[in-house]
Write a protein that holds these residues in place. Sequence first.
Motif, mmCIF file in Angstrom:
data_model
loop_
_atom_site.group_PDB
_atom_site.id
_atom_site.type_symbol
_atom_site.label_atom_id
_atom_site.label_comp_id
_atom_site.label_asym_id
_atom_site.label_seq_id
_atom_site.Cartn_x
_atom_site.Cartn_y
_atom_site.Cartn_z
ATOM 1 N N ASP A 393 0.359 15.874 -5.060
ATOM 2 C CA ASP A 393 0.134 14.545 -5.630
ATOM 3 C C ASP A 393 1.450 13.775 -5.748
ATOM 4 O O ASP A 393 1.500 12.565 -5.485
ATOM 5 C CB ASP A 393 -0.524 14.658 -7.003
ATOM 6 N N ALA A 394 2.516 14.470 -6.143
ATOM 7 C CA ALA A 394 3.809 13.807 -6.290
ATOM 8 C C ALA A 394 4.338 13.316 -4.945
ATOM 9 O O ALA A 394 4.867 12.194 -4.837
ATOM 10 C CB ALA A 394 4.809 14.760 -6.942
ATOM 11 N N LEU A 395 4.198 14.146 -3.900
ATOM 12 C CA LEU A 395 4.668 13.731 -2.584
ATOM 13 C C LEU A 395 3.829 12.580 -2.052
ATOM 14 O O LEU A 395 4.358 11.638 -1.452
ATOM 15 C CB LEU A 395 4.632 14.924 -1.628
ATOM 16 N N ARG A 396 2.508 12.643 -2.271
ATOM 17 C CA ARG A 396 1.649 11.544 -1.842
ATOM 18 C C ARG A 396 2.095 10.221 -2.477
ATOM 19 O O ARG A 396 2.142 9.183 -1.816
ATOM 20 C CB ARG A 396 0.202 11.822 -2.242
ATOM 21 N N ALA A 397 2.389 10.276 -3.779
ATOM 22 C CA ALA A 397 2.794 9.050 -4.471
ATOM 23 C C ALA A 397 4.052 8.462 -3.843
ATOM 24 O O ALA A 397 4.162 7.233 -3.680
ATOM 25 C CB ALA A 397 3.016 9.343 -5.952
ATOM 26 N N ARG A 398 4.992 9.306 -3.470
ATOM 27 C CA ARG A 398 6.227 8.818 -2.855
ATOM 28 C C ARG A 398 5.953 8.244 -1.458
ATOM 29 O O ARG A 398 6.499 7.215 -1.082
ATOM 30 C CB ARG A 398 7.251 9.942 -2.767
ATOM 31 N N LEU A 399 5.110 8.923 -0.710
ATOM 32 C CA LEU A 399 4.820 8.453 0.639
ATOM 33 C C LEU A 399 4.062 7.127 0.622
ATOM 34 O O LEU A 399 4.273 6.266 1.484
ATOM 35 C CB LEU A 399 3.997 9.504 1.390
ATOM 36 N N ARG A 400 3.199 6.956 -0.366
ATOM 37 C CA ARG A 400 2.389 5.739 -0.415
ATOM 38 C C ARG A 400 3.136 4.559 -1.041
ATOM 39 O O ARG A 400 2.659 3.428 -0.977
ATOM 40 C CB ARG A 400 1.104 6.006 -1.201
ATOM 41 N N ALA A 513 -6.136 -3.616 6.764
ATOM 42 C CA ALA A 513 -4.830 -3.093 7.175
ATOM 43 C C ALA A 513 -3.922 -2.886 5.975
ATOM 44 O O ALA A 513 -3.232 -1.868 5.859
ATOM 45 C CB ALA A 513 -4.190 -4.046 8.179
ATOM 46 N N ASP A 514 -3.915 -3.864 5.061
ATOM 47 C CA ASP A 514 -3.079 -3.729 3.861
ATOM 48 C C ASP A 514 -3.541 -2.547 3.016
ATOM 49 O O ASP A 514 -2.735 -1.853 2.392
ATOM 50 C CB ASP A 514 -3.133 -5.008 3.032
ATOM 51 N N ALA A 515 -4.866 -2.323 2.989
ATOM 52 C CA ALA A 515 -5.391 -1.219 2.188
ATOM 53 C C ALA A 515 -5.025 0.136 2.780
ATOM 54 O O ALA A 515 -4.803 1.108 2.053
ATOM 55 C CB ALA A 515 -6.910 -1.348 2.057
ATOM 56 N N LEU A 516 -4.953 0.206 4.100
ATOM 57 C CA LEU A 516 -4.696 1.484 4.754
ATOM 58 C C LEU A 516 -3.214 1.777 4.957
ATOM 59 O O LEU A 516 -2.822 2.941 5.090
ATOM 60 C CB LEU A 516 -5.404 1.520 6.113
ATOM 61 N N ALA A 517 -2.393 0.763 4.982
ATOM 62 C CA ALA A 517 -0.979 0.951 5.298
ATOM 63 C C ALA A 517 -0.271 1.987 4.434
ATOM 64 O O ALA A 517 0.535 2.781 4.946
ATOM 65 C CB ALA A 517 -0.249 -0.396 5.224
ATOM 66 N N PRO A 518 -0.519 2.028 3.111
ATOM 67 C CA PRO A 518 0.189 3.025 2.300
ATOM 68 C C PRO A 518 -0.085 4.470 2.691
ATOM 69 O O PRO A 518 0.680 5.370 2.318
ATOM 70 C CB PRO A 518 -0.323 2.730 0.878
ATOM 71 N N PHE A 519 -1.161 4.706 3.443
ATOM 72 C CA PHE A 519 -1.536 6.075 3.789
ATOM 73 C C PHE A 519 -0.996 6.507 5.149
ATOM 74 O O PHE A 519 -1.185 7.653 5.551
ATOM 75 C CB PHE A 519 -3.069 6.209 3.789
ATOM 76 N N ALA A 520 -0.334 5.608 5.862
ATOM 77 C CA ALA A 520 0.085 5.914 7.227
ATOM 78 C C ALA A 520 1.111 7.045 7.259
ATOM 79 O O ALA A 520 0.995 7.980 8.073
ATOM 80 C CB ALA A 520 0.642 4.654 7.888
ATOM 81 N N ALA A 521 2.137 6.974 6.403
ATOM 82 C CA ALA A 521 3.170 8.007 6.400
ATOM 83 C C ALA A 521 2.578 9.359 6.024
ATOM 84 O O ALA A 521 2.937 10.400 6.590
ATOM 85 C CB ALA A 521 4.289 7.624 5.434
ATOM 86 N N GLU A 522 1.653 9.353 5.081
ATOM 87 C CA GLU A 522 1.005 10.596 4.653
ATOM 88 C C GLU A 522 0.222 11.222 5.807
ATOM 89 O O GLU A 522 0.320 12.432 6.056
ATOM 90 C CB GLU A 522 0.074 10.296 3.479
ATOM 91 N N ALA A 523 -0.546 10.394 6.528
ATOM 92 C CA ALA A 523 -1.336 10.906 7.641
ATOM 93 C C ALA A 523 -0.441 11.456 8.738
ATOM 94 O O ALA A 523 -0.728 12.506 9.336
ATOM 95 C CB ALA A 523 -2.238 9.801 8.185
ATOM 96 N N GLY A 524 0.660 10.769 9.014
ATOM 97 C CA GLY A 524 1.579 11.255 10.037
ATOM 98 C C GLY A 524 2.217 12.573 9.661
ATOM 99 O O GLY A 524 2.367 13.482 10.495
ATOM 100 N N LEU A 525 2.603 12.711 8.376
ATOM 101 C CA LEU A 525 3.211 13.967 7.921
ATOM 102 C C LEU A 525 2.211 15.111 7.995
ATOM 103 O O LEU A 525 2.543 16.221 8.438
ATOM 104 C CB LEU A 525 3.735 13.797 6.497
ATOM 105 N N ILE A 526 0.976 14.845 7.582
ATOM 106 C CA ILE A 526 -0.042 15.898 7.634
ATOM 107 C C ILE A 526 -0.278 16.354 9.063
ATOM 108 O O ILE A 526 -0.410 17.560 9.345
ATOM 109 C CB ILE A 526 -1.356 15.401 6.988
ATOM 110 N N GLU A 527 -0.307 15.405 9.977
ATOM 111 C CA GLU A 527 -0.492 15.759 11.387
ATOM 112 C C GLU A 527 0.622 16.691 11.862
ATOM 113 O O GLU A 527 0.374 17.683 12.560
ATOM 114 C CB GLU A 527 -0.517 14.479 12.220
#
Length: 556
Positions: A393-400, A513-527
Motif C-alpha cells: 500500500d505504501a509503495l502504491r501511494a508513492r507510485l500514484r 485518462a486523468d483517472a487512469l494516469a496515476p496507475f500507469a507507473a504501478e502497472a508498469g512495475l507490476i509487469e
Amino acid sequence: MLTRRIGLAVAAVLCLGVAGCASDAPEADPVIAVVDGLEMTADDYLRSYIDYLVTTGQNDTEALRQRHFEALVDAYLLGAEAERRGLAADSALDAASALARRRLVGARYYEASVLDTLAAPAEADVRRAYQLGTEQRVVRQLYFTDADSAQAAYARLQAGRPFLEEAWDLYGTRDSTAGSLGAVSYWQVDDAFAEAAFGTPVGEVTPPVRSRLGYHIIKVEDRLRNPVLSEDEFARRRKGVESQLRLRRRRLEGDSFVRDFMGRRNVAVNGPALRALQQAVAELEGDPPPDAQQGGGEAFTPGEIHVLTEALQPQTPLATFDLGGRQRVFTVEDYLFWLDVLPFSEARNRTGASLGRALRNEALAQAGEAAGVADEPEVRHELARMDRLRLADALRARLRADSSAADRARLGQVADRLALDPRQTVADFWVVSFESRAEAEGALAALRASPASAEARPGFERFERQPLAEARDLAAAVRSAPLGEPVLAATGDGRWVVLRVADRAVEATGDAADALAPFAAEAGLIERLRAERPIEIHEEALAAVLRPPPVPTAPR
C-alpha cells in the motif's frame, strides 16, 4: 480471529452466506502460491476475498475469484519490492507494524485461552437451542450500571420486597409497566441476558446478570412457546442453530475469560490523569486542529492525536496493572498507541471505558508476548503477510502520487491490467448512529413512520453524492438498501445505524485518462516484477479455492 487456522474457520462460515459451501472447512491450510518468498495460503486468500466482497457488495463468481487472486499476487510482489527499496524503515509504517503485532499477539493469546478450549455443542444442546429459538419469554427487569447497586436491590428482593415496588423506585414511576420488556426472543437479546431469562422458571427472579450493557435482575412473567416442533424442521435448521450456538458460547466464554483475566490484574486508575485525558478529548470537539475532520468522523486524525500528545505528557501514568508478578504502568503514550483501533464514539464520549478497552488490549498483548505467542509459526506468517501488504500500500501511494510521466498511449492496458473502471457509484443517504442494536431497533419504526424526524436526532449525518468507495463499512449496506426505506445496518466499530438511501447512481469520475494516469507507473512495475521475481503456483490447491461451491438446490 487473526491466525491462519481460526481465520479459515471464519472464512468458511462466511462462505456459506456467499455461495453455499458444500462441506466443512478442511483442517489443513494448503499453500496456493509462493510469491517472492512469501507463502499465500488458502486461508490468506479466502479472508482477503471475503473482505473484498463485503466492502464492495459484488457477487461471488469464478472470474472475480481469479481476478482477486491476481490482485493479491500483485500486492505480494509490490510489498517485496517496497522492502527492497527501504520503505520498511519509514516511522509510520514501523508504528503500524508494531500495533499489528501487539493486536495479533493479544488476539492469539485470547484465542488459545478461550476458543481452543471450547468443545463442539452436544446434540442435546443444539436441540435445546432450537426449541428455545421457537419460544419467547415475557420479562421485566431492573437495570443497573454497577454491581453494588444490583446486589443491594437483589438482597431487598430476597428479603421479600415486591419486584414492582423495586422497579418503581429504580425508574422513578408508579406505572404498572415499570421495567417491563414484554416478550423477548432467545436470539434477539444479549447472550447472558438470554441464557438467564430462558433458564429461569416463570414467576422467579434471577440473581444479578452481567451483560455487555450492565447488570440486570430479570423476572420471568410468562413463557410463550410453539406447541408443535417438527423433526423435519429441526433437521432443516440444525446447522444454522448449531452455528448460532457456537457463536454465543464463544462470546459468553470470551466475556467470562476477559473479566476474570482483568479481575486478576489489580488495576488502579490514576483519577486525575484520566480526567485530564477526558478534558483534552472534549476540547478536541470544541476546537479541532486545522487538519481535523470537520463535523465529526470515524477516527482521530493525526493532527488530533498530535494535539493530545502535546496537551498530555506521554509518560503520564493513566493506570497500573499486575502481570507476571510485577506491576506494569499504562501511560498516555500507551493509550494513544491503541487509539487507532478503539471505537471512535467510545473514545469521544466514554473516555474511561475507552481507557479500559485499551488497557485490556495491552495486558493481553503483554501476556501473549510473555507466553511466546509471537514465536508460533502461524503468528509469524500472519505478521509477515500483513507487513507485506502494508508495504505494498505504501509503495502504491508513492507510485500514484506522480502521474506526470504516465504513458497515455498505454492507459487502456492499465485499466485492463488493474481491473479499473473510471466510473463510480455515488449515493444520497442519511444515517442516525446508535451505541447498540437495541437502541437502533427501537428507533427504526419511528424513523420509518417519519423519516423527516431523523434530522432532529443525535448522531444524524447526511451524505450527498457520496462515493461508495469512501463509505467504508457502510458501502455494502448503502449499495443494497431499498431506496426511500430506513433500514438497520452495523458498522465496523460496533455501532449500529438506521440508514435511508434516497438515490444511487453511477457517474464518471472525470476524464478517463486523468483517472487512469496515476496507475500507469504501478502497472508498469507490476509487469516487470511478474517477469523477474519468483512466483510458484500450486495449481491443484489454487483450483480448489477459485472454484465457487455449488449453490444447493431446494428439495422437490
